[in-house]
Design a protein around this motif. Structure first.
Motif, PDB file in Angstrom:
ATOM      1  N   PHE A  23       0.853  -1.188   0.000  1.00 22.76           N
ATOM      2  CA  PHE A  23       0.000   0.000   0.000  1.00 22.76           C
ATOM      3  C   PHE A  23       0.886   1.234   0.000  1.00 22.76           C
ATOM      4  O   PHE A  23       2.092   1.156   0.255  1.00 22.76           O
ATOM      5  N   SER A  24       0.292   2.394  -0.247  1.00 24.26           N
ATOM      6  CA  SER A  24       1.059   3.643  -0.256  1.00 24.26           C
ATOM      7  C   SER A  24       1.645   3.920   1.126  1.00 24.26           C
ATOM      8  O   SER A  24       1.173   3.398   2.145  1.00 24.26           O
ATOM      9  N   ASP A  25       2.662   4.764   1.148  1.00 18.65           N
ATOM     10  CA  ASP A  25       3.279   5.142   2.419  1.00 18.65           C
ATOM     11  C   ASP A  25       2.262   5.808   3.342  1.00 18.65           C
ATOM     12  O   ASP A  25       2.266   5.575   4.553  1.00 18.65           O
ATOM     13  N   ASN A  26       1.386   6.646   2.775  1.00 20.51           N
ATOM     14  CA  ASN A  26       0.366   7.311   3.598  1.00 20.51           C
ATOM     15  C   ASN A  26      -0.578   6.309   4.253  1.00 20.51           C
ATOM     16  O   ASN A  26      -0.929   6.443   5.424  1.00 20.51           O
TER      17      ASN A  26
ATOM     18  N   GLU B  43       0.062   3.110   4.830  1.00 17.11           N
ATOM     19  CA  GLU B  43       0.848   2.351   5.821  1.00 17.11           C
ATOM     20  C   GLU B  43       0.987   3.150   7.119  1.00 17.11           C
ATOM     21  O   GLU B  43       0.841   2.609   8.217  1.00 17.11           O
ATOM     22  N   LYS B  44       1.239   4.439   6.981  1.00 18.13           N
ATOM     23  CA  LYS B  44       1.368   5.307   8.160  1.00 18.13           C
ATOM     24  C   LYS B  44       0.049   5.373   8.918  1.00 18.13           C
ATOM     25  O   LYS B  44       0.014   5.269  10.139  1.00 18.13           O
ATOM     26  N   TRP B  45      -1.064   5.558   8.188  1.00 15.37           N
ATOM     27  CA  TRP B  45      -2.376   5.625   8.841  1.00 15.37           C
ATOM     28  C   TRP B  45      -2.655   4.332   9.598  1.00 15.37           C
ATOM     29  O   TRP B  45      -3.110   4.363  10.742  1.00 15.37           O
ATOM     30  N   PHE B  46      -2.391   3.211   8.958  1.00 13.84           N
ATOM     31  CA  PHE B  46      -2.684   1.931   9.596  1.00 13.84           C
ATOM     32  C   PHE B  46      -1.852   1.753  10.861  1.00 13.84           C
ATOM     33  O   PHE B  46      -2.363   1.325  11.895  1.00 13.84           O
ATOM     34  N   ALA B  47      -0.578   2.100  10.818  1.00 11.72           N
ATOM     35  CA  ALA B  47       0.287   1.972  11.996  1.00 11.72           C
ATOM     36  C   ALA B  47      -0.217   2.852  13.140  1.00 11.72           C
ATOM     37  O   ALA B  47      -0.254   2.417  14.299  1.00 11.72           O
ATOM     38  N   GLU B  48      -0.626   4.072  12.810  1.00 14.03           N
ATOM     39  CA  GLU B  48      -1.145   4.976  13.841  1.00 14.03           C
ATOM     40  C   GLU B  48      -2.494   4.498  14.367  1.00 14.03           C
ATOM     41  O   GLU B  48      -2.752   4.564  15.574  1.00 14.03           O
TER      42      GLU B  48
ATOM     43  N   TYR C 140     -10.254   2.873   3.385  1.00 16.55           N
ATOM     44  CA  TYR C 140      -9.036   3.513   2.884  1.00 16.55           C
ATOM     45  C   TYR C 140      -8.382   2.680   1.785  1.00 16.55           C
ATOM     46  O   TYR C 140      -7.917   3.225   0.780  1.00 16.55           O
ATOM     47  N   VAL C 141      -8.343   1.379   1.961  1.00 20.39           N
ATOM     48  CA  VAL C 141      -7.763   0.514   0.926  1.00 20.39           C
ATOM     49  C   VAL C 141      -8.607   0.603  -0.341  1.00 20.39           C
ATOM     50  O   VAL C 141      -8.080   0.723  -1.450  1.00 20.39           O
TER      51      VAL C 141
ATOM     52  N   ALA D 151      -5.969  -7.846  -1.585  1.00 17.64           N
ATOM     53  CA  ALA D 151      -6.125  -6.849  -0.522  1.00 17.64           C
ATOM     54  C   ALA D 151      -6.843  -7.441   0.684  1.00 17.64           C
ATOM     55  O   ALA D 151      -6.470  -7.169   1.833  1.00 17.64           O
ATOM     56  N   ILE D 152      -7.841  -8.260   0.441  1.00 21.00           N
ATOM     57  CA  ILE D 152      -8.599  -8.874   1.535  1.00 21.00           C
ATOM     58  C   ILE D 152      -7.686  -9.773   2.374  1.00 21.00           C
ATOM     59  O   ILE D 152      -7.723  -9.739   3.606  1.00 21.00           O
ATOM     60  N   VAL D 153      -6.859 -10.560   1.724  1.00 22.78           N
ATOM     61  CA  VAL D 153      -5.928 -11.438   2.455  1.00 22.78           C
ATOM     62  C   VAL D 153      -4.948 -10.604   3.277  1.00 22.78           C
ATOM     63  O   VAL D 153      -4.687 -10.889   4.446  1.00 22.78           O
ATOM     64  N   GLU D 154      -4.423  -9.545   2.670  1.00 22.58           N
ATOM     65  CA  GLU D 154      -3.468  -8.682   3.381  1.00 22.58           C
ATOM     66  C   GLU D 154      -4.127  -8.022   4.595  1.00 22.58           C
ATOM     67  O   GLU D 154      -3.555  -7.977   5.684  1.00 22.58           O
TER      68      GLU D 154
END
Length: 160
Positions: A3-6, A8-13, A31-32, A43-46
Protein backbone atom coordinates in the motif's frame (compact mmCIF):
# COMPACT_ATOMS: atom_id res chain seq x y z
CA UNK A 1 0.42 -6.47 -1.28
CA UNK A 2 2.03 -3.06 -0.98
CA UNK A 3 0.00 0.00 0.00
CA UNK A 4 1.06 3.64 -0.26
CA UNK A 5 3.28 5.14 2.42
CA UNK A 6 0.37 7.31 3.60
CA UNK A 7 -1.89 4.30 4.05
CA UNK A 8 0.85 2.35 5.82
CA UNK A 9 1.37 5.31 8.16
CA UNK A 10 -2.38 5.62 8.84
CA UNK A 11 -2.68 1.93 9.60
CA UNK A 12 0.29 1.97 12.00
CA UNK A 13 -1.15 4.98 13.84
CA UNK A 14 -4.69 3.59 13.90
CA UNK A 15 -3.57 0.34 15.50
CA UNK A 16 -2.43 2.33 18.53
CA UNK A 17 -5.81 4.03 18.98
CA UNK A 18 -7.92 0.90 19.20
CA UNK A 19 -8.15 -1.80 21.88
CA UNK A 20 -7.70 -4.74 19.47
CA UNK A 21 -6.12 -5.24 16.06
CA UNK A 22 -9.50 -5.92 14.46
CA UNK A 23 -11.11 -2.68 15.65
CA UNK A 24 -10.04 -0.43 12.72
CA UNK A 25 -11.19 -2.99 10.13
CA UNK A 26 -13.97 -0.95 8.52
CA UNK A 27 -11.97 2.29 8.20
CA UNK A 28 -9.03 0.29 6.86
CA UNK A 29 -11.27 -1.38 4.27
CA UNK A 30 -12.54 2.04 3.17
CA UNK A 31 -9.04 3.51 2.88
CA UNK A 32 -7.76 0.51 0.93
CA UNK A 33 -10.81 0.68 -1.35
CA UNK A 34 -10.18 4.37 -1.99
CA UNK A 35 -6.54 3.68 -2.82
CA UNK A 36 -6.95 0.51 -4.90
CA UNK A 37 -10.43 1.16 -6.30
CA UNK A 38 -12.01 -1.96 -4.82
CA UNK A 39 -11.23 -4.74 -2.35
CA UNK A 40 -9.37 -7.32 -4.39
CA UNK A 41 -8.73 -10.87 -3.19
CA UNK A 42 -5.12 -9.91 -2.56
CA UNK A 43 -6.13 -6.85 -0.52
CA UNK A 44 -8.60 -8.87 1.54
CA UNK A 45 -5.93 -11.44 2.45
CA UNK A 46 -3.47 -8.68 3.38
CA UNK A 47 -6.03 -6.85 5.51
CA UNK A 48 -7.08 -10.09 7.20
CA UNK A 49 -3.48 -10.80 8.17
CA UNK A 50 -3.00 -7.30 9.56
CA UNK A 51 -6.12 -7.38 11.74
CA UNK A 52 -5.71 -11.03 12.75
CA UNK A 53 -8.91 -12.29 11.11
CA UNK A 54 -9.49 -14.86 8.41
CA UNK A 55 -10.22 -13.68 4.87
CA UNK A 56 -13.72 -15.14 5.29
CA UNK A 57 -14.35 -12.99 8.37
CA UNK A 58 -13.22 -9.91 6.43
CA UNK A 59 -15.48 -10.88 3.51
CA UNK A 60 -18.41 -11.22 5.92
CA UNK A 61 -17.86 -7.62 7.03
CA UNK A 62 -17.53 -6.47 3.41
CA UNK A 63 -20.81 -8.17 2.49
CA UNK A 64 -22.62 -6.35 5.29
CA UNK A 65 -21.72 -2.81 4.17
CA UNK A 66 -23.09 -1.61 0.84
CA UNK A 67 -20.31 0.95 0.45
CA UNK A 68 -17.66 -1.77 0.32
CA UNK A 69 -17.14 -3.55 -2.98
CA UNK A 70 -15.09 -6.43 -4.32
CA UNK A 71 -15.31 -5.50 -8.00
CA UNK A 72 -13.98 -2.43 -9.80
CA UNK A 73 -16.44 0.36 -10.52
CA UNK A 74 -16.31 3.57 -12.51
CA UNK A 75 -14.11 6.47 -11.58
CA UNK A 76 -17.25 8.38 -10.53
CA UNK A 77 -19.75 6.34 -8.54
CA UNK A 78 -23.18 7.98 -8.84
CA UNK A 79 -25.33 6.97 -5.86
CA UNK A 80 -28.96 8.06 -6.18
CA UNK A 81 -30.99 8.02 -2.99
CA UNK A 82 -34.50 6.62 -3.38
CA UNK A 83 -35.40 6.36 0.30
CA UNK A 84 -38.65 7.93 1.51
CA UNK A 85 -37.72 11.65 1.53
CA UNK A 86 -35.90 11.50 -1.77
CA UNK A 87 -38.55 9.23 -3.24
CA UNK A 88 -41.32 11.71 -2.39
CA UNK A 89 -39.36 14.55 -3.97
CA UNK A 90 -38.40 12.81 -7.22
CA UNK A 91 -35.52 10.47 -6.35
CA UNK A 92 -36.92 7.68 -8.50
CA UNK A 93 -37.20 10.09 -11.45
CA UNK A 94 -33.57 11.14 -10.92
CA UNK A 95 -32.48 7.49 -10.86
CA UNK A 96 -34.41 6.70 -14.06
CA UNK A 97 -32.96 9.83 -15.69
CA UNK A 98 -29.42 8.74 -14.73
CA UNK A 99 -30.04 5.27 -16.16
CA UNK A 100 -31.14 6.80 -19.45
CA UNK A 101 -28.42 9.47 -19.55
CA UNK A 102 -25.56 7.11 -18.66
CA UNK A 103 -26.99 4.12 -20.56
CA UNK A 104 -26.49 1.76 -17.61
CA UNK A 105 -28.54 0.24 -14.82
CA UNK A 106 -28.15 -0.36 -11.11
CA UNK A 107 -24.61 -1.43 -10.15
CA UNK A 108 -23.39 -1.15 -13.72
CA UNK A 109 -20.48 0.79 -15.18
CA UNK A 110 -20.27 2.74 -18.41
CA UNK A 111 -18.11 1.07 -21.11
CA UNK A 112 -15.46 3.81 -20.76
CA UNK A 113 -15.17 3.09 -17.01
CA UNK A 114 -16.00 6.68 -16.13
CA UNK A 115 -19.35 6.25 -14.32
CA UNK A 116 -21.03 3.64 -12.18
CA UNK A 117 -24.63 3.94 -11.02
CA UNK A 118 -26.29 2.72 -7.85
CA UNK A 119 -29.70 3.13 -6.29
CA UNK A 120 -29.09 3.52 -2.55
CA UNK A 121 -31.29 3.62 0.52
CA UNK A 122 -30.09 6.77 2.24
CA UNK A 123 -27.21 9.21 2.00
CA UNK A 124 -28.34 11.35 4.92
CA UNK A 125 -29.44 14.39 2.93
CA UNK A 126 -33.18 14.16 3.58
CA UNK A 127 -33.65 17.91 4.05
CA UNK A 128 -32.26 18.55 0.58
CA UNK A 129 -34.01 15.76 -1.31
CA UNK A 130 -33.71 14.48 -3.92
CA UNK A 131 -30.02 13.93 -3.38
CA UNK A 132 -27.15 12.15 -5.09
CA UNK A 133 -23.66 11.36 -3.90
CA UNK A 134 -20.87 11.10 -6.46
CA UNK A 135 -17.89 9.52 -4.73
CA UNK A 136 -17.74 11.78 -1.64
CA UNK A 137 -19.50 14.82 -3.15
CA UNK A 138 -23.14 15.55 -2.33
CA UNK A 139 -25.58 17.11 -4.81
CA UNK A 140 -28.99 18.14 -3.52
CA UNK A 141 -32.38 19.53 -4.61
CA UNK A 142 -31.90 17.91 -7.99
CA UNK A 143 -34.02 17.95 -11.11
CA UNK A 144 -33.25 16.01 -14.30
CA UNK A 145 -31.71 19.21 -15.72
CA UNK A 146 -29.47 19.87 -12.71
CA UNK A 147 -28.50 16.18 -12.68
CA UNK A 148 -27.37 16.55 -16.29
CA UNK A 149 -25.16 19.46 -15.18
CA UNK A 150 -23.69 17.33 -12.37
CA UNK A 151 -22.82 14.50 -14.77
CA UNK A 152 -21.38 16.96 -17.28
CA UNK A 153 -19.18 18.54 -14.59
CA UNK A 154 -17.54 15.16 -13.96
CA UNK A 155 -17.09 14.57 -17.68
CA UNK A 156 -15.36 17.95 -17.97
CA UNK A 157 -12.92 16.99 -15.20
CA UNK A 158 -11.63 14.27 -17.51
CA UNK A 159 -10.98 16.74 -20.31
CA UNK A 160 -8.71 18.95 -18.20
Amino acid sequence: MKFSDNLEKWFAEAQGHYPTKRSPLVPFLLYVQDEVGYLSDEAIVEIANRVELTPLEVRNVISYYSMLRTKPIGKYNVQVCTNICCLQRGGEDIFEHCKKTLGIGHKQTTPDGLFSLEEVECIGACSWAPAVQVNYDFHENLTPETMDAVIESYRKREQQ
